[in-house]
Design an enzyme around this catalytic site. Structure first.
Site, PDB file in Angstrom:
ATOM      1  N   LEU A 464       3.127 -95.290 -70.910  1.00 59.14           N
ATOM      2  CA  LEU A 464       1.917 -96.204 -70.106  1.00 59.14           C
ATOM      3  C   LEU A 464       0.681 -95.430 -69.045  1.00 59.14           C
ATOM      4  O   LEU A 464       1.047 -96.335 -68.108  1.00 59.14           O
ATOM      5  CB  LEU A 464       2.074 -97.101 -70.251  1.00 59.14           C
ATOM      6  CG  LEU A 464       0.322 -98.254 -71.608  1.00 59.14           C
ATOM      7  CD1 LEU A 464       0.750 -99.501 -72.202  1.00 59.14           C
ATOM      8  CD2 LEU A 464      -0.271 -98.005 -70.228  1.00 59.14           C
ATOM      9  N   TYR A 492     -10.197 -96.408 -70.260  1.00 53.27           N
ATOM     10  CA  TYR A 492      -8.986 -96.062 -69.397  1.00 53.27           C
ATOM     11  C   TYR A 492      -8.834 -94.811 -69.458  1.00 53.27           C
ATOM     12  O   TYR A 492      -7.888 -94.355 -68.959  1.00 53.27           O
ATOM     13  CB  TYR A 492      -7.838 -96.791 -70.299  1.00 53.27           C
ATOM     14  CG  TYR A 492      -8.033 -97.811 -70.427  1.00 53.27           C
ATOM     15  CD1 TYR A 492      -8.040 -99.095 -69.682  1.00 53.27           C
ATOM     16  CD2 TYR A 492      -7.403 -98.585 -72.017  1.00 53.27           C
ATOM     17  CE1 TYR A 492      -8.200-100.948 -69.838  1.00 53.27           C
ATOM     18  CE2 TYR A 492      -7.953 -99.858 -72.327  1.00 53.27           C
ATOM     19  CZ  TYR A 492      -8.287-100.399 -71.357  1.00 53.27           C
ATOM     20  OH  TYR A 492      -8.129-102.492 -71.753  1.00 53.27           O
ATOM     21  N   HIS A 537     -13.374-102.655 -74.506  1.00 56.81           N
ATOM     22  CA  HIS A 537     -13.011-102.014 -75.653  1.00 56.81           C
ATOM     23  C   HIS A 537     -14.209-100.639 -75.848  1.00 56.81           C
ATOM     24  O   HIS A 537     -13.999-100.873 -77.474  1.00 56.81           O
ATOM     25  CB  HIS A 537     -12.600-103.361 -77.018  1.00 56.81           C
ATOM     26  CG  HIS A 537     -10.729-103.207 -76.174  1.00 56.81           C
ATOM     27  ND1 HIS A 537     -10.900-104.500 -75.432  1.00 56.81           N
ATOM     28  CD2 HIS A 537      -9.541-102.557 -76.207  1.00 56.81           C
ATOM     29  CE1 HIS A 537      -9.448-104.542 -75.200  1.00 56.81           C
ATOM     30  NE2 HIS A 537      -8.637-103.788 -75.646  1.00 56.81           N
TER      31      HIS A 537
END
Ligand SMILES: Cc1ncc(C[n+]2csc(CCOP(=O)(O)OP(=O)(O)O)c2C)c(N)n1
Ligand SMILES: [Mg+2]
Length: 765
Positions: A464, A492, A537
């Site tokens: 990650l 991200y 998101h």
């Protein structure tokens, strides 16, 4: 004065003298052949020692020459390798075919490697870089780097540690290419080597990359990577705590540790060889800690006395690795002190003669010449490259009995999924990876089933860390594989964006096109997720990508375009080395209907690779919907969905729009924008990204640049982050915003220059 630098006008040689220079010569003068400086050392042979000493001397004199060139106004880079020349031992321990990503103080390594391959003059390479000469072999006059395609030395940027994630990727690629049985740029048994400084190991990029290598190795992943920390104890003026590097890396899971005195050539040689052999044999990462000193300051402009005590500077000078090797040569009775000084002065003469010559070499002289390596030849990417030799048997192996073109209408997510599968079928060197893409099949199911189809060696989950995801891709790409990494959410991308900007996009620039990053970075992004997930998101900012020179940004809205554009990006990677970013609108992944429930008009059939008319979208070409002549709406991604719905409503009240989907955000389809703008004389830009830095700015600027004088307007999302819940709607462009702006715009007088006729390419939907 310590660290003082004077310019001496010798009889026949221009020169710059540093106190380190003088110290060396004076120290040799105090030495006699019989002085017993150290215990006899088992040097492999005198020839080897002399050869390495030659590289060390060359590196030292390059530093002095760089300063002299600067005094002449023709040297543009003075960060040197003085004190680090022991790194020649690392080159000696490796093969010239082992890919190397080097620290800016690895001059000894570079010269050592250059001497291993006949026909290379490392001194000249470096000096050409210092004077930014067009004939410099790596960057073509764009920077001073250690880099050479024929020596497998990849050029590095000044951004410390940004090369470490790529280095992990290169090591990964060596082993993965072998496993997949596909061609790579490096031999199967190669070792990737990557050097960096002691302050640099603290950078999150380095921490993340070393962690990724160690974690990979911990779980048995082959990663032949030799990490070399050239530890001089300081970063510009900031001391690294004593013992910090060893304390951190000497007992690290998944990482073998070696340490050597970089000022003692025999020791550095022995340990480097042991470390390199260990990595080659075990296919696992090792950390070689080279203890060095930094002489002559951080760079030519650095006044060390401002932050270092004289005694500290002096004690470093005593450890001068050149002096160390010289003492050894005398001690071993290979040379007399006078002969050492003669070699030293001969090398000075050799380097300064080249310096005096190259300072007259031409530099790049036009913006076009400078930017040439950023212009990929993607115009040559046509349907033929896209369809290529689409191997029917490979496809049926992957897809089974039902090929995607026989599945009927697909959603955006399904279309991307099938195009990825097709890419995996066609290119055995292609790999799909990222966070949760393999077993889970992606957060939205876009990569579902791919691992089962193509196997875990080609579709896999990563650690990650987005810098690692992108670095892995960069390393694989430069090694000849075809990576398709996924960034789980656009928000991200930002913590790793420099891997695309500073590391990826600059590689062709700083290698004059000799190294490229053929890859497609998939990024799930944009808003409109009905209030779910909040900003992270629903991130709708693409400004950070739009100004990166040399990358392509694809932003498909619909399933048919997405599959075709993916093929185009893959073909551009394969034929031109192009790096593309593929921005996917999450909110449209599973959309089926456009105007009314059940109409199925956001689904589309999948074009087979051989369906030349539909399987390919030329880069920088938009798509026009509707043929209205009252107003042109220019939009993309979710904006297309919203605009088409609004256009249909407007048509009911007699306002006839045409809607241009940009499809590519870089390069923008400027010809299409101008043509469609001229067709109606009025332009409304519908941009779901921000008002500031958003795509609408580029569209309007293109219109202005090309003399469009008709009325324009734009609706954009707010200069805000996207909140959770219903509040998200108030910061995002809405259908109401579009409709109002359109109705208002059609009441304005249009440009007199409206051209008759309809768009050349229009689709009714
Ligand atoms: C990301 C980044 N931040 C800051 C700098 C400015 N900078 C250049 S070199 C350097 C110190 C590096 O020290 P170290 O890693 O110990 O290497 P050394 O110069 O000592 O060999 C800094 C802060 C940079 N080049 N890149
Ligand atoms: Mg340092």
């Amino acid at each position: 004065m310590l660290n003082g630098m004077g310019q001496t006008t010798g009889t026949d040689q221009p020169r710059v003298r540093d106190v380190v220079d003088t110290h060396f010569i004076e120290s040799m003068g105090r030495l006699s052949s019989t002085t017993d400086i150290s215990a006899p050392v088992d040097v492999r042979d005198a020839e080897q020692l002399l050869r390495l000493f030659d590289a060390q001397l060359g590196s030292r004199h390059l530093d002095l020459a760089a300063r002299w060139l600067q005094t002449r106004g023709r040297g543009y880079y003075t960060i040197g390798s003085s004190g680090h020349e022991g790194n020649v031992a690392v080159a000696e321990a490796l093969r010239p075919t082992d890919p190397a990503l080097l620290h800016y103080r690895s001059g000894g390594f570079y010269l050592g490697r250059a001497s291993q391959v006949p026909g290379h003059d490392g001194l000249r390479d470096v000096l050409l870089g210092i004077v930014a000469a067009v004939d410099e072999p790596m960057t073509g006059g764009r920077h001073k780097v250690f880099g050479n395609h024929e020596l497998a030395v990849l050029p590095q940027t000044s951004t410390i540690s940004s090369h470490l994630p790529r280095a992990v990727g290169v090591a990964f690629a060596i082993a993965r290419a072998k496993k997949l049985g596909v061609a790579s740029k490096w031999p199967n048994d190669a070792v990737a080597v990557c050097s960096f400084g002691d302050a640099s190991v603290n950078h999150s990029t380095a921490v993340g990359a070393i962690n990724a290598a160690a974690q990979g190795s911990f779980q048995g992943l082959p990663l032949p990577l030799l990490l070399v920390c050239e530890d001089n104890g300081i970063g510009i003026s900031t001391r690294t705590p004593k013992g910090w590097v060893a304390a951190n890396y000497s007992r690290r899971a998944g990482l073998k540790y070696f340490v050597a005195n970089g000022c003692d050539l025999p020791e550095a040689l022995e340990v480097s060889q042991t470390a390199a052999d260990w990595v080659r044999r075990n296919r696992a990462p090792a950390f070689l800690h080279l203890d060095t000193v930094r002489l002559m300051g951080h760079a030519g402009s650095d006044v060390e006395a401002a932050y270092r005590l004289p005694k500290d500077i002096e004690s470093e000078m005593v450890r001068d690795p050149i002096l160390g090797t010289a003492r050894l040569l005398v001690d071993q009775e290979i040379l007399t002190p006078a002969e050492v000084v003669q070699l030293y002065e001969d090398k000075r003469a050799e380097v300064m003669a080249i310096a005096a010559e190259v300072l007259h070499h031409p530099q790049l002289a036009s913006a076009a010449a400078v930017a040439a390596p950023l212009q990929f030849d993607v115009n040559g990417v046509g349907p033929r490259q896209v369809a290529g030799n689409a191997d029917a048997s490979g496809r049926s192996e992957l897809f089974g009995t039902t090929l995607p073109e026989d599945e009927g209408p697909l959603t955006l997510a399904q279309a991307i999924n099938r195009s990825l599968a097709d890419t995996l079928a066609r290119h055995p060197e292609a790999m799909v990876f990222g966070e949760d893409v393999a077993r889970k099949g992606g957060v939205y199911g876009v990569t579902r089933g791919l691992q089962r189809k193509a196997g875990p060696a080609r579709v896999f989950d990563t650690v990650l860390d987005e810098q690692t995801v992108l670095g892995l891709a960069l390393g694989n790409a430069v090694s000849g594989l075809l990576p398709i990494p996924e960034i789980q959410y656009l928000a991200y991308l930002h913590n790793a964006e420099d891997q695309i900007r500073g590391e990826g996009a600059t590689l062709p620039f700083f290698s004059n096109g000799q190294y490229t990053n053929p890859m497609v970075v998939r990024v799930a992004g944009y808003g409109y997720q009905k209030g779910f997930g909040g900003h992270f998101h629903n991130d709708n900012s693409v400004a950070v990508l739009r100004d990166i020179p040399g990358i392509v940004i694809a932003s498909p809205a619909r399933p048919d375009d997405a599959a075709a554009m993916m093929r185009t990006c893959v073909a551009a990677a394969k034929t031109a080395g192009q790096m593309s970013v593929f921005l996917e609108p999450i909110a449209r992944y599973h959309t089926k209907d456009l105007y009314a429930d059940g109409d199925g008009r956001w689904c589309a059939p999948y074009a087979a690779p051989t369906d030349w008319a539909n399987a390919h979208v030329p880069i920088g070409h938009g798509r026009t919907y509707r043929d209205g002549d009252d107003l042109t709406i220019v939009t993309f991604a979710n904006g297309l969905f919203l605009s088409l719905r609004v256009a249909a409503r407007l048509a009911e009240s007699g306002v006839r729009c045409r809607v241009l989907d940009l499809r590519w955000l870089a390069p923008l389809p400027v010809e299409d924008i101008l043509r469609e703008a001229a067709a109606t004389g009025r332009v409304l830009v519908v941009d779901e990204t921000r008002r500031t830095g958003g795509v609408s700015e580029g569209v309007l600027a293109a219109l202005v640049d090309h003399g469009f004088t008709g009325p324009t307007a734009r609706v954009t999302s707010s200069d805000s982050f996207v909140p959770l819940g219903d509040a998200s709607a108030v910061v995002m462009v809405s259908e109401d915003d579009i409709e109002q702006a359109a109705r208002s715009l059609v009441t304005t007088r249009r440009s007199p220059a409206v051209r008759d006729g309809v768009a050349q390419e229009s689709a009714d939907i």
